[in-house]
Design a protein around this motif. Structure first.
Motif, PDB file in Angstrom:
ATOM      1  N   GLU A  18      46.606  36.052  41.608  1.00  0.00           N
ATOM      2  CA  GLU A  18      46.661  34.599  41.804  1.00  0.00           C
ATOM      3  C   GLU A  18      45.397  34.084  42.489  1.00  0.00           C
ATOM      4  N   GLY A  64      35.903  26.297  36.376  1.00  0.00           N
ATOM      5  CA  GLY A  64      36.639  25.463  35.431  1.00  0.00           C
ATOM      6  C   GLY A  64      37.334  26.259  34.352  1.00  0.00           C
ATOM      7  N   ILE A  65      37.748  27.507  34.664  1.00  0.00           N
ATOM      8  CA  ILE A  65      38.427  28.368  33.701  1.00  0.00           C
ATOM      9  C   ILE A  65      39.846  28.622  34.230  1.00  0.00           C
ATOM     10  N   PRO A  66      40.832  27.878  33.735  1.00  0.00           N
ATOM     11  CA  PRO A  66      42.176  27.949  34.333  1.00  0.00           C
ATOM     12  C   PRO A  66      43.091  29.004  33.734  1.00  0.00           C
ATOM     13  N   ASP A  67      42.713  29.627  32.615  1.00  0.00           N
ATOM     14  CA  ASP A  67      43.678  30.451  31.889  1.00  0.00           C
ATOM     15  C   ASP A  67      43.147  31.836  31.559  1.00  0.00           C
ATOM     16  N   LEU A  80      38.681  31.238  39.800  1.00  0.00           N
ATOM     17  CA  LEU A  80      38.037  30.977  38.512  1.00  0.00           C
ATOM     18  C   LEU A  80      38.226  29.522  38.084  1.00  0.00           C
ATOM     19  N   ASP A  81      39.389  28.981  38.359  1.00  0.00           N
ATOM     20  CA  ASP A  81      39.668  27.588  37.996  1.00  0.00           C
ATOM     21  C   ASP A  81      38.806  26.644  38.831  1.00  0.00           C
ATOM     22  N   GLY A  82      38.772  26.869  40.138  1.00  0.00           N
ATOM     23  CA  GLY A  82      38.033  25.968  41.008  1.00  0.00           C
ATOM     24  C   GLY A  82      36.534  26.112  40.921  1.00  0.00           C
ATOM     25  N   ASN A 123      36.233  26.721  27.298  1.00  0.00           N
ATOM     26  CA  ASN A 123      36.432  25.288  27.546  1.00  0.00           C
ATOM     27  C   ASN A 123      35.118  24.529  27.590  1.00  0.00           C
ATOM     28  N   GLN A 168      42.604  33.970  39.898  1.00  0.00           N
ATOM     29  CA  GLN A 168      42.766  32.870  38.950  1.00  0.00           C
ATOM     30  C   GLN A 168      42.459  31.523  39.590  1.00  0.00           C
ATOM     31  N   THR A 169      42.909  31.323  40.820  1.00  0.00           N
ATOM     32  CA  THR A 169      42.610  30.082  41.537  1.00  0.00           C
ATOM     33  C   THR A 169      41.105  29.917  41.711  1.00  0.00           C
TER      34      THR A 169
END
Length: 570
Positions: free
Chosen positions: A506, A517-520, A512-514, A450, A509-510
């Motif tokens: 979960e 900025g990698i949500p998937d 990594l997203d926060g 991203n 993943q949470t």
């Protein structure tokens, strides 16, 4: 700057959007800055920097919204100081750690920021010698107190910190000569002039945001329109509404930005858009996908977006942004290639019935020379052969700040023909018989997802610390352009119930997203000993990638007999 009309708008600053109006506009708060106002503010800040002995020193410039981000950069240039752009401490998480690492590495003594950022900097650097000016609240010197300086071509204008570990940051030394050469190359490549309107949302510490969207309008004496990256992240279509509202002619971003717009757009929203002013839509900073451009062109055709506006390009901070680009107004060059042949180092057309990968050309050299080189033998390869992209020219930076060995390795590379030194990009590519460059993949271990360039060590260290049950972590990328992240996490099974595994995934993943900025990402929980390491304990990411490709991973969770990643050869 001197050639621009002082009364002319230099920049418009678009704030957080409210609900768009039916006329296609929005309730955004917009501030403007004329060239005369910008010059006055820059002279005030330059006078302050000079009064603190900042000439010839490094000045930290945390990202902030509005006119200050530009006035502070020019204030450093005016003062004869070296600008050091960096993330805002208000962004939290990884950006705070990166900012503190940059400040330490650059050995900064001064910082220019707004009051909110300055307060957080004061807290972060309490007890240090860093002096931070809250420029929006302080009583600034008179502009006439500024004393002009004379800069040599090889004086360092700024240090652009690029990809790498959060704690092991790398600063690219960009000289006055590099800046000017880079801007002239962009001008010739894009066909921009003082009548262009250049807009974007990338932050000023990102090389495309800094060089392409902030400095380029100033070089031309044109008008720029800037939007916070947070506004785009929350509402991707705010970017397109900005283009319509301000008649932006040149704008761009990473491939994922176009994909986000496609995913977010409704028929009603597309119907309210008019993108006819958008002449050059730059696609760069990560692999360029034919499917993304096709989907965007189809989705926004009713909004009068033209497919020939797409402008795939290749660049990097070490070359002061632009390396190759196409011809504005011409459709991008696409080429079908045999994935197996690419893996073997050849760019050839697929045979009938075989797998195919569509490559998008990123143009020809813009003000630089490039070579495709075998990274092992250093032999220059002919068209159609895959090798490392090497670059040289006036826009290539001087090296890395205080990293002599890496500077010699990356900026002083010599081919087997001994025809002068080149910059090693770390990227794999090939040129066709017309000189069009196709970027194939990466030599580096870095993770680009991203548009975010993250060192795998950062992901591994961060994830491993989430839970005491976690052992060794490996982060690798997959897909034709290695743009999908897979995290392989060893888990100690003692006392662990099967029902706990989904919650562990979960949590990762949470995080990594926060944090990144990698949500998937794909998260695989495995037994201890699955992650390969050398006898010295170093992770063997290539070996893990091979196991993924061959289907040799048997995860504890998700429960699949054999996990095989989409690892098309690159």
């Amino acid at each position: 700057m001197e050639a621009a009309d002082p009364s002319r708008d230099a920049f418009g600053f678009v704030g957080a959007e409210s609900t768009p109006r039916r006329d296609g506009g929005s309730g955004s708060a917009v501030r403007t800055l004329t060239y005369g106002e910008l010059d006055r503010q820059a002279r005030q800040l330059a006078a302050w920097v000079q009064s603190r002995g900042g000439a010839g020193q490094r000045v930290l410039l945390p990202s902030c919204e509005g006119p200050l981000q530009i006035a502070a950069l020019l204030g450093c240039f005016y003062a004869g100081a070296t600008a050091v752009p960096c993330p805002s401490p208000l962004d939290g998480g990884r950006n705070v750690r990166r900012l503190t690492a940059i400040a330490k590495d650059a050995d900064v003594g001064l910082a220019l920021a707004d009051s909110a950022v300055a307060a957080e900097l004061s807290r972060l650097f309490a007890g240090s010698d860093l002096v931070c000016l809250a420029a929006d609240r302080a009583a600034l010197p008179d502009p006439e107190d500024w004393r002009p300086t004379v800069s040599a071509e090889d004086d360092i204008a700024l240090i652009q910190y690029t990809s790498g570990s959060v704690t092991q940051v790398k600063g690219v030394l960009i000289s006055q000569r590099n800046l000017l050469a880079g801007q002239e190359a962009i001008t010739r490549a894009l066909g921009t002039d003082e009548h262009s309107v250049i807009g974007g949302w990338l932050p000023p510490y990102h090389d495309m945001g800094l060089v392409g969207q902030l400095l380029h309008p100033l070089h031309l004496g044109a008008r720029g329109v800037l939007m916070p990256a947070t506004t785009f992240a929350a509402r991707p279509l705010s970017w397109l509404r900005m283009i319509q509202r301000y008649g932006v002619t040149v704008s761009g971003g990473p491939d994922y930005a176009y994909d986000m717009c496609v995913r977010e757009a409704t028929d009603e929203e597309v119907g309210r858009l008019d993108l006819s002013s958008w002449k050059v839509a730059v696609n760069g900073a990560e692999p360029v996908r034919e499917a993304t451009m096709a989907a965007f062109a189809e989705r926004f055709a009713p909004a009068r977006f033209r497919p020939e506006a797409f402008y795939p390009a290749y660049g990097l901070a070490e070359a002061t942004l632009l390396v190759t680009g196409g011809t504005p107004g011409q459709r991008p060059v696409e080429r079908a290639a045999d994935p197996a042949a690419l893996a073997a180092g050849r760019m050839t057309a697929p045979r009938g019935g075989s797998r195919s990968r569509t490559l998008v050309g990123v143009g020809r050299p813009c003000g630089v020379e490039i070579r495709i080189v075998d990274p092992e033998t250093r032999q220059v390869l002919e068209p159609g052969r895959v090798g490392e992209i090497w670059i040289r020219g006036e826009s290539v930076a001087l090296g890395y700040w205080r990293r002599r060995a890496e500077t010699e390795e990356c900026f002083g590379a010599v081919t087997s023909a001994h025809d002068g030194s080149f910059l090693r990009s770390g990227d794999l590519g090939a040129v066709d018989e017309h000189g069009e460059l196709f970027v194939i993949g990466r030599l580096k271990e870095g993770v680009v997802v991203n548009g975010v360039d993250v060192a795998p060590e950062d992901i591994e260290t961060s994830v491993q610390g989430l839970n005491p049950l976690f052992g060794v972590t490996a982060a690798v990328t997959t897909g034709p352009e290695r743009d999908r992240l897979i995290v392989i996490q060893e888990v100690r099974e003692n006392g662990l119930l099967d029902g706990e595994l989904p919650s562990l995934v979960e949590a990762v993943q949470t995080h990594l997203d926060g944090e990144f900025g990698i949500p998937d990402a794909v998260i695989l929980l495995v037994r201890p000993g699955v992650v390969r390491r050398t006898t010295s304990g170093k992770l063997q990411r290539s070996a893990m990638r091979g196991l993924l490709r061959s289907g040799g991973i048997r995860p504890l969770y998700p429960r699949v007999p054999v996990f095989q990643a989409d690892l098309s050869p690159s």
